[in-house]
Design an enzyme around this catalytic site. Sequence first.
Site, PDB file in Angstrom:
ATOM      1  N   SER A 657       0.812  -1.213   0.000  1.00 17.55           N
ATOM      2  CA  SER A 657       0.000   0.000   0.000  1.00 17.55           C
ATOM      3  C   SER A 657       0.852   1.272   0.000  1.00 17.55           C
ATOM      4  O   SER A 657       0.296   2.370  -0.093  1.00 17.55           O
ATOM      5  CB  SER A 657      -0.941   0.011   1.212  1.00 17.55           C
ATOM      6  OG  SER A 657      -0.201   0.023   2.417  1.00 17.55           O
ATOM      7  N   LYS A 700      -6.100   4.101   8.596  1.00 17.62           N
ATOM      8  CA  LYS A 700      -5.015   4.961   8.081  1.00 17.62           C
ATOM      9  C   LYS A 700      -5.429   6.433   8.082  1.00 17.62           C
ATOM     10  O   LYS A 700      -4.657   7.308   8.502  1.00 17.62           O
ATOM     11  CB  LYS A 700      -4.631   4.505   6.673  1.00 17.62           C
ATOM     12  CG  LYS A 700      -3.937   3.148   6.647  1.00 17.62           C
ATOM     13  CD  LYS A 700      -3.674   2.672   5.222  1.00 17.62           C
ATOM     14  CE  LYS A 700      -2.956   1.322   5.228  1.00 17.62           C
ATOM     15  NZ  LYS A 700      -2.708   0.813   3.867  1.00 17.62           N
TER      16      LYS A 700
END
Length: 808
Positions: A657, A700
């Site tokens: 990611s 996140k």
Amino acid sequence: MDKYKIPISNLDYNFKAEELDFETTEELSAIDEEIIGQTRAANSLDFGMRVDKTGYNIFMAGESGTGKSTYAENMAEEKSSELEQPKDILYVFNFSEPEKPRVMRVPAGMGNNLKADMEKIVEELQDEIPRAFEGEEYEAERKEILNEYQPKSNKVMQEFEASARERGFMLQNTSQGLVPVPIDEDGEPISRDDFQEMDEDKKEEIRNKSQKIQNEISQVMREIRSIKEEAQDELAALEKKIGISVVQPIICHLQDKYEECEEIVNYLEEVQEDIVDNIDRFRSNDEEQQNPFVAMQQYDDGSFFNRYQINIFVNNSKTEGAPVVYEKNPTYYNLFGKIEGKSQFGTITTNFTMIKSGALHRANGGFLIVHAKDLLTNPFCWDTLKRALINQEITVENIGEQYRSVPIITLKPEAVKLDLKIIMIGSPYIYYLLYNYDDEFSELFKIKADFDTEMERNKKNIAKFADFISSVINRDELKEFSAEAVAAMIDFSSRLTGDREKLSTKFNEIIEILFEADVWSDSFGEDIVSSESVKKAIEEKEMRSNLLEEKIQEQIDRDHLLLDVSGSEIGQINGLSVYQAGNYSFGRPARITARSYLGKEGVINIEREAKMSGRIHSKGVMILTGYLGGKYAQEAPLSLTASIAFEQSYGGVDGDSATCAEVVALLSSLAEIPVRQDIAITGSMNQKGVVQPIGGVNEKIEGFFKVCQAKGLTGEQGVIIPQRNLDNLMLDQEVIEAIDQGEFNLYSIENIDQALEIMLAKEAEEIHNAVKEKLEEYAELEAENYGDIEAETEADKNNESNENNQDQ
């Protein structure tokens, strides 16, 4: 940049209580036996239960907490009610081979009756048989037999003694037995001195006669023994007749009672024969009872009369339909039974009454539910279970018997035929391990019931979800929940899946919040659990697990972990990562830096070189290299060396990611254009620059928001996420409010060029041109350096040649 912002309307995921058709859960109906959101698994389980063929056992695969065990038990109970009640399984004494107890199967409940009847007749016979042998009839017949055979033996002996006397001998008993002794004319034994005075012919004649008589003695004794044996046979026949006269009516009565069960009738016939053959055991003997040594010996033998007991190995008298056994501790003995022993006088004794059943026997004819992990971690269990299923029978034996270096005498019970269905519950990981590494597994467990961890968030499933909450409330006596509280639970369930279009089927986590919300509602003095109590339960649950998150935030606040959330820097970017602390996960930003310089080594992954990079992260860096080659090296090779690192990373890095962040940082370094530090980015990327979705998007975003909040929100800060992650946005209400008030921003992108425009605040084409110029500059420098090196090499060769010519 505003065109990439996610509008606030796309962030509202909260379920509205108005969409529910009730005010409190009191209006709902419970669904105790139904499982929701598992249509595939339910159909597989139902089909597996309907197939009555060998090998169609069921493996229920799924994560813990999805309701597998409860559903398996409910389905098995429902299916078992349609099946026949299995027979009782009995172990009885084997009269022909005592060390091999026999199995009997009798109609359910008949085992108890037979056991009681056998105990009763043994007690009765112990009274009746001695009484029969004390009667006048027996004594008279016994005397008649003795009177018949005693004169015969006496007559034979008398005739033999007379014959010996006629030949000059008498018979005398000695320690060596009956011997002939010579006698004189008066019938007195000849002394040794008189015998010595005889002439040799006379002595020889006496010796020959003595030898002949001695030979005849053996023949006479055999005749007498034969007469005695005939008498004993007559006495035995008399005792047998008396015994049969007592035993037969009792046994016949039992045989009439159990005439519908041929096995019992045949067994009773054997019992009758054995009792008659051992009739002496039933005749009381006061002398033996008073002799402690005899009594001890009989006790050590396990008591003779144990052989007539009935060991009810499996009792199905109270079983309705087929049995359902859920073995939660599948040790070897709990599953397969054992042969117990009893210590007496320093030795261990056992008999067939000490054979104990296991879960496999009790489930015979029905269903056995067992957890795969527990089964596989108990020694010998898995192999023994496979052998039993393959052979369709199971033998009770103690573990040590097959591993002893020196075998010992023990029981070898007859095997029990198996006809049951195993329902094994385990994780997908265990299923595939067994499937790939155990050849017999796929033949024995042909049905796989896959349990999902999520289901569609549609009207039908939401209604069932509310009914499930009502079931838990009724079962565990909780306070009723308001519609708003149920709506909050629906949002929590979706948050567990990380997808606003899904509901979680991890019902154990749902139930935990229900319990805790009920407790918090007490603190708030509520009669009905409110949404505030549900939210408080969720917050407090997170608080109990977020110590690591607070410690990391503390390091950021004290500048021990270096992070900038304002300004711009070349080759430096804020990526986003997710930490896992048990069942709690949270996100935090991580500084990623890139440095580029002249060379041919390509992109160096510092994490990989330090052996701190996981395979997926290493793959992401290789994809990055592929992107650079496809974008900038179509006409000339890349003359580039670049290094990428996660700064202050000490525990390893994995996942792809951060690929987008690494590309942006590297291109910033090459183009010498600064990257915004007030925006963090997450997203993976393919070699063509297309941004791909990632996991943990909510954690996140919230992680970077908390850092920015701690350092001061400016209104310019935000996070870039992949466009394909929009359905996963289920942000904390505090983040949504900050976005709505313009204090924080969210951007979505579909390709890397859009990320470059946001992060570097320039058009993507301008950035790419700057990168190409830098790479061309590197290439020219590389070429110049290569030319200088070639020139130096050629000069060195010429000098070497001249020196050689001068030497010549």
